[in-house]
Scaffold this motif. Structure first.
Motif, short mmCIF file in Angstrom:
data_model
loop_
_atom_site.label_atom_id
_atom_site.label_comp_id
_atom_site.label_asym_id
_atom_site.label_seq_id
_atom_site.Cartn_x
_atom_site.Cartn_y
_atom_site.Cartn_z
N THR A 263 0.92 -1.27 0.17
CA THR A 263 -0.03 -0.02 0.01
C THR A 263 0.92 1.24 -0.03
O THR A 263 2.08 1.04 0.53
CB THR A 263 -0.96 -0.03 1.36
N TYR B 187 -9.06 3.09 3.42
CA TYR B 187 -8.14 2.56 2.28
C TYR B 187 -9.14 2.90 0.92
O TYR B 187 -10.27 2.55 1.02
CB TYR B 187 -7.93 0.92 2.18
N GLU C 66 -3.60 3.97 1.57
CA GLU C 66 -4.03 4.13 2.86
C GLU C 66 -4.09 5.59 3.39
O GLU C 66 -2.91 6.11 3.29
CB GLU C 66 -3.33 3.31 4.01
#
Length: 142
Positions: free
Chosen positions: A71, A111, A121
């Protein structure tokens, strides 16, 4: 090797759609050159690059690039901003994966994925305040 990241390159299939998404988030392009669209970050640069050219640069087939389990994190100074940014991303075309919500360790996050599936995120960590310029320093979870 120094402990830092200079450039984050996202291999993308549709450059204009991806750039329009980040533009809609309020990001400012710093350069478009040789097939790269770049956005200046605090201490790094995010580059959008055609997926086929990225595979060619690396010397692999496009299918070999896969989709890594990672992420991209963006920390904000307040809990309220998490939901605001996720809402703005949704308006820009993001798919919200997890709405803004409290986290067991005392923070607040959510998210979304951009139009090509890169996962972001958005988080507020009250134990790791941002600098005046927005730089993040890890101080743990309390």
């Amino acid at each position: 090797m120094e402990q830092r990241i200079s450039l984050i390159t996202l291999g993308v299939r549709d450059m204009e759609r991806q750039a329009a998404f980040y533009d809609a988030l309020g990001w400012q392009r710093v350069e478009t050159q040789d097939g790269v669209i770049a956005y200046d970050l605090i201490g790094q640069t995010l580059g959008l690059y055609p997926l086929e050219k990225l595979a060619e640069d690396i010397g692999v087939d496009v299918d070999a690039l896969g989709c890594g389990a990672m992420t991209l994190g963006h920390n904000v100074p307040s809990k309220k901003e998490v939901g605001q940014i996720i809402a703005r991303a949704k308006e820009a075309g993001a798919n919200v994966l997890k709405p803004a919500s409290d986290v067991f360790w005392g923070g607040h996050h959510g998210y979304f994925e951009d139009p090509e599936g890169h996962i972001w995120e958005i988080a507020h960590n009250p134990f790791s305040p941002l600098s005046d310029k927005g730089a993040f320093r890890w101080n743990g979870f309390g």
